[in-house]
Each structure stands twice: as structure tokens, then as C-alpha cells.
Design a protein around this motif. Structure first.
Motif: not given
Length: 148
Positions: A16-41
Motif C-alpha cells: 500500500d505504497n509503504q516501504t516495509v523492507g529495503t536493502i542495499g547490496q545483497g540478495l533478493l530472495l523470492l521464496v516458495g514452499f510446496q506441500a511437503d517442505d519443512g526444516s530439511e529443505q
């Protein structure tokens, strides 16, 4: 579990036009999980991402990881990484993990990255977010625990 990693000069996420996270140099991670994912993954990908040598050293070789360049991580949940596009024109997301479980896994993933001493900014799980970035390279890598 899938993660799309992008090496960035800077990145941010807004709701809603409010920045909630920002970084300089580094990594942008787009993260997704499927049904059986957990701590091991999660453990597997935290180790792979933290140690991924995709930043240039003094000889301009990709030999340094995010910690070695004092980089930060912006982690954004993205269930659409598990879109099934085989039939028709409207993707199906039935392979994506139940949101209640995925939310807990997303929190665990980010906490484990933080436990390594990496600053991690995040979006908000389940929110409609606008992600902005300046890709560095570009360097984009896809991690998938089904393809270790």
C-alpha cells in the motif's frame, strides 16, 4: 522449496505504497514452499544461499558470498513459484503449501538466515506487495530442493 535469488545493488518491498523492507547490496530472495517442505529443505537452502559465491573478489571473479561482502537479504514470500501452467491459460497453485504452514516455514527460513549473522528484511507473508530492485549483473539463480 524454491527460491529465486537475484544479486542486487538495492531492493525494496512495499505494501500500500509503504516501504516495509529495503536493502542495499545483497540478495533478493523470492521464496516458495510446496506441500511437503519443512526444516530439511529450509536447512539445505539456507546453507546453499549463505555460501553461494556470486559476488566479485579483488580479481573480479565470483568468489565471495553475501556475508563476505557485508550484504543483506530481502526475502519475499511468493507462492506463485509453484504455478502449474500445463493446462489452459490460468495457472493453478494447488502445489503451493497451505498458507498456515508456509507462513511458519517462511519465518523459520528467515530466522535461520539471521542466525548466521545476515541482516534479513522481509515483505509480509500473504500480502499484495510491490517489489523494486536494481539487479546487479544480472545474476539470477533458481534453487529447487526437488533438484538437489
Amino acid at each position: 522449496m524454491r527460491v529465486v535469488l537475484q544479486r542486487v545493488k538495492k531492493a525494496s518491498v512495499a505494501i500500500d505504497n509503504q516501504t516495509v523492507g529495503t536493502i542495499g547490496q545483497g540478495l533478493l530472495l523470492l521464496v516458495g514452499f510446496q506441500a511437503d517442505d519443512g526444516s530439511e529443505q529450509i536447512d539445505y537452502l539456507v546453507k546453499k544461499i549463505a555460501n553461494c559465491r556470486i559476488f566479485s573478489d579483488e580479481d573480479d571473479k565470483l568468489n565471495l558470498n553475501v556475508q563476505q561482502v557485508n550484504g543483506k537479504i530481502l526475502s519475499v514470500s511468493q507462492f506463485t513459484l509453484y504455478a502449474d501452467t500445463k493446462k489452459g491459460n490460468r495457472p493453478s497453485f494447488t502445489r503451493a503449501q497451505d498458507p498456515k504452514i508456509a507462513s511458519k516455514n517462511y519465518d523459520e527460513f528467515n530466522q535461520k538466515l539471521r542466525a548466521l549473522g545476515i541482516e534479513v528484511q522481509t515483505g509480509k507473508f500473504g500480502a499484495d506487495m510491490q517489489v523494486s530492485l536494481v539487479n546487479d549483473g544480472p545474476v539470477t539463480i533458481i534453487f529447487d530442493t526437488d533438484n538437489k
